[in-house]
Design a protein around this motif. Sequence first.
Motif, PDB file in Angstrom:
ATOM      1  N   UNK A  70       0.823  -1.142  -0.063  1.00  0.00           N
ATOM      2  CA  UNK A  70      -0.078   0.152   0.115  1.00  0.00           C
ATOM      3  C   UNK A  70       0.821   1.254  -0.024  1.00  0.00           C
ATOM      4  N   UNK A  71       0.421   2.194  -0.841  1.00  0.00           N
ATOM      5  CA  UNK A  71       1.174   3.491  -0.897  1.00  0.00           C
ATOM      6  C   UNK A  71       2.481   3.517  -1.742  1.00  0.00           C
ATOM      7  N   UNK A  72       2.886   2.264  -2.093  1.00  0.00           N
ATOM      8  CA  UNK A  72       4.067   2.544  -3.216  1.00  0.00           C
ATOM      9  C   UNK A  72       3.805   2.531  -4.510  1.00  0.00           C
ATOM     10  N   UNK A  73       4.429   3.148  -5.305  1.00  0.00           N
ATOM     11  CA  UNK A  73       4.225   3.371  -6.720  1.00  0.00           C
ATOM     12  C   UNK A  73       4.295   2.106  -7.336  1.00  0.00           C
ATOM     13  N   UNK A  74       3.408   2.223  -8.528  1.00  0.00           N
ATOM     14  CA  UNK A  74       2.955   0.753  -9.395  1.00  0.00           C
ATOM     15  C   UNK A  74       3.760   1.139 -10.838  1.00  0.00           C
ATOM     16  N   UNK A  75       4.812   1.790 -10.877  1.00  0.00           N
ATOM     17  CA  UNK A  75       5.058   2.144 -12.412  1.00  0.00           C
ATOM     18  C   UNK A  75       5.178   1.050 -13.585  1.00  0.00           C
ATOM     19  N   UNK A  76       5.745  -0.169 -12.936  1.00  0.00           N
ATOM     20  CA  UNK A  76       5.791  -1.199 -13.988  1.00  0.00           C
ATOM     21  C   UNK A  76       4.318  -1.790 -14.254  1.00  0.00           C
ATOM     22  N   UNK A  77       3.643  -2.080 -13.274  1.00  0.00           N
ATOM     23  CA  UNK A  77       2.347  -2.510 -13.693  1.00  0.00           C
ATOM     24  C   UNK A  77       1.461  -1.343 -14.785  1.00  0.00           C
ATOM     25  N   UNK A  78       1.836  -0.077 -14.386  1.00  0.00           N
ATOM     26  CA  UNK A  78       1.101   0.890 -14.800  1.00  0.00           C
ATOM     27  C   UNK A  78       1.386   0.865 -16.375  1.00  0.00           C
ATOM     28  N   UNK A  79       2.774   0.203 -16.916  1.00  0.00           N
ATOM     29  CA  UNK A  79       2.806   0.165 -18.337  1.00  0.00           C
ATOM     30  C   UNK A  79       1.915  -0.976 -18.895  1.00  0.00           C
ATOM     31  N   UNK A  80       1.374  -1.604 -18.448  1.00  0.00           N
ATOM     32  CA  UNK A  80       0.506  -2.904 -18.798  1.00  0.00           C
ATOM     33  C   UNK A  80      -0.932  -2.804 -18.505  1.00  0.00           C
ATOM     34  N   UNK A  81      -1.303  -2.089 -17.344  1.00  0.00           N
ATOM     35  CA  UNK A  81      -2.557  -2.159 -16.718  1.00  0.00           C
ATOM     36  C   UNK A  81      -3.114  -0.745 -16.649  1.00  0.00           C
ATOM     37  N   UNK A  82      -4.412  -0.473 -17.170  1.00  0.00           N
ATOM     38  CA  UNK A  82      -4.948   0.724 -17.155  1.00  0.00           C
ATOM     39  C   UNK A  82      -5.093   1.362 -15.680  1.00  0.00           C
ATOM     40  N   UNK A  83      -5.104   2.797 -15.341  1.00  0.00           N
ATOM     41  CA  UNK A  83      -5.253   3.396 -14.145  1.00  0.00           C
ATOM     42  C   UNK A  83      -6.635   3.242 -13.720  1.00  0.00           C
ATOM     43  N   UNK A  84      -7.651   2.978 -14.704  1.00  0.00           N
ATOM     44  CA  UNK A  84      -9.126   2.789 -13.986  1.00  0.00           C
ATOM     45  C   UNK A  84      -9.277   1.622 -13.432  1.00  0.00           C
ATOM     46  N   UNK A  85      -8.584   0.810 -12.612  1.00  0.00           N
ATOM     47  CA  UNK A  85      -8.878  -0.282 -12.169  1.00  0.00           C
ATOM     48  C   UNK A  85      -8.261  -0.429 -10.764  1.00  0.00           C
ATOM     49  N   UNK A  86      -8.753  -1.433  -9.946  1.00  0.00           N
ATOM     50  CA  UNK A  86      -8.335  -1.551  -8.580  1.00  0.00           C
ATOM     51  C   UNK A  86      -6.783  -1.510  -8.137  1.00  0.00           C
ATOM     52  N   UNK A  87      -6.789  -0.680  -7.244  1.00  0.00           N
ATOM     53  CA  UNK A  87      -5.463  -0.310  -6.864  1.00  0.00           C
ATOM     54  C   UNK A  87      -4.777  -1.398  -6.174  1.00  0.00           C
TER      55      UNK A  87
END
Lengths: 381, 445
Positions: free
Chosen positions: A61-78
């Motif tokens: 929780x609270x940590x950035x998700x830059x790697x996931x953000x390359x593959x997964x859209x922002x409009x979904x469950x954190x």
Amino acid sequence: MQGATQMGKLAKINDLYADPWKFGTELKKDGQRIVGYTCTLVPREITAAASFVPFMMRGAIGEPTQTADLHLEPLCCGLCRSIFNLGVEGKYSFLDGIVTCHACNNMDPMHAFWKYYVNPPFVTTINAPHTITEASLDFYTAEMKNYIRLLEEFTNSQISSEAISHYIELYNTQRSLLRQLSSMLREEPPLISGSEMTRIVLASLILPVEQANDLLSGVIEEVKVREDNRPKPGPRLLLWSMYSDNTSLIELIEECGANVVISDSCGGWRHYHRNIPSTSDPIQAIAQYYLENIRCSRLYQEGGTERFQMVKKLADDNGASAIIAYVLRYCDAQETDMPEFTDYFKGKGMPVLWLEDDYSLATREAIRTRIQAFLETADLK
Amino acid sequence: MEQKREQTSATKSIGIVNELGKLGRGWYDYARETKQKGGHIAWAMFGPPPEILLALDVVPIYTEQYAAAMAARQRAEESCEWADKTGYNIDICGYCRLGLGYTALESRLGHTPENPAYSGLPEPDILLGRSHCDPGYKWYQTSQHLTGKELPYFIYENLYPVPDSGHFIGDKEIDEQYVKFYRKQVEEMVAFLEKHTGKKMDLDRLREKIEVSQEMRQLWYDIYLMRRAIPAPMPTGDFMTCVFPYMTMHASDEGLDFLRRLHSEVKHRVDNKIGVVPEEKHRILWIGIPPWFHMSIFNYFEKFGGVSCIEFQYPPALPIDVDLDDPLGALAKRDHFAGTLSQHLISFPSRGEECYGIMGGCYRPVRHVMQMVEDYSIDGLVIHHITSCRNALIGHTHGRRVIRERLGLPTLFLESDMVDPRGYDEEADFRAINTFMEQLADTRK
């Protein structure tokens, strides 16, 4: 957290909670095989009977998700995003497999992402119905058998009915031990804190069940006799949330002077409130148990707002006088429930604080202010 | 940024599509008349077999489609605002949010809101949900709270052996499990409807409805295949509008009549090489639910000679033969092997086929998009990222990447809600489309 006088078992719990990935890596080095899972509906008993350690996966929780953000859209469950981010960054490299579930629209495709980008040796998802009917129970029993079959193919060995029954017994023991610990929260003031209880539950969900049960027994004995680090009296709250894989919010609530005396979440009560009955058909018993007892917003329950009476009873049984609902953004199921949920509890005279977050708690101080205001205005101080 | 848009309704290419306004009003009038004559109205999600409903004189009103219709008629804002006021988060499915907002507003007013589509949503007697997406079973659970009226509610669970799960349609145990599951569900659904309508299922009548449905499914599939033709005979905008008679009026004689005439017109266009634009320069695959409040966006591509000739959403089910000696068994088998109206399994992989991950739209594999690019001679992709539909949007980023890596296709990302027009920036979309079309033109050279 804990002071200098903390004893061994609780300290162990804290270590497991603080870095489950380190523990998973150590388990792997010890020769254990581990299957991660992302939903409480995934049957641990079957995973364990296949000689894997079931490992409840958490995000960071609270940590950035830059790697996931390359593959997964922002409009979904954190939460799904965070778990996936840890996967693609290699934190879950100790896993031999991952099992997800048809839990919700966010989780539904995650197994495919894991397969494509992380590719652990074993990947599957369990099709869990959203209803409790004769048809859905039969179906879920068949899904349990499918899961068994896939594990058998993967391991090239059979899973016996006796092994499944054996693990039902062990996990039932675990549930009983957790219920004992949970009963300590009914004391005023509680003998353990809500954050401690959550850490205990989360730690038990990554340990081999025998080790977990041993540790839980030790924790019970420690808590009974300890005099330091006991919670102080304060407003008693029920936390209502979906996955709940960390104690950040509960600690914030405790900093505001309140106690979470029961957590109706997957980091809490949902894991341990009942035992799986001992029957001649353990697979059917497992299916029925998980389908009927893991009650969150993704399960359709009849009876209109009366479906929340279980939550009310839970609050009453544990002496909670108010509820904090923690709602993850993009969770359609819980977000759709919330207006009705708050109306129901308003009608029962029980205050509800509805907190929405994207799994970052980035607005931590604003949330703190809201909790403080809630405690004051609801006359809970 | 709120704007007044120049063109709020789309220009149609297919002539018969212009009848749909009247057809839609006719369906809703039919529902009200049926109720007056002793029948019933069901609010339904696409998924539960409509054949069963119609055979028992229960007329389905699909509230998802109603939300789309409200948006297409530029009447969505008020309901969306009421959803906000009632506490429904803006991230919740747009269809569901609009529907709940409409219900909340109507309950507050005590009468139908002003100027609704089709003279308003008829009051239901029965509710029918589905379970492959979360709003599918939450919507009607919640709407009852808003009206204060508890209604009989049945959820038809449409579950499938999903891609990359290790289970496949065609595996004996899987097929047996799912067919048995659907069989039990159709039996439960019949029992539920018999109880709440006071009518007994007439299996001959059910057979008739299934026969109509079978023909509709075949026609829809044939049209899907015909649209491979160059020039494209039918654009996405027209197709999306025709989803109304195919899905809402499914298994009805009126729906069948429409599909037959649509099939005829599309075939005529294919046989005579009648396209959508005078000179078709670019063929586009549209991915995602369209912005129902801005269907004229498809016409904007056409100004550049670009035609959205096929779409990823709402594909047909594979037509399969069914044995009408056992009509309930027929429905069960069909729902597993071919899919319900909300989940079409045309794209599901067989054992051994690589999926390349999932690209939204109910577990659709990226592999299927790649196949469509080839089958429909596609030059570019437009991915419409619906901000409130997790079911449709998760996988878009991944799929775009895979397609770019493997096929090198230009892709345009547009983002909006499917029904909520608030905050929509038409000019920004047009600028993005301008750039995309230039890219396609450069690629073509």
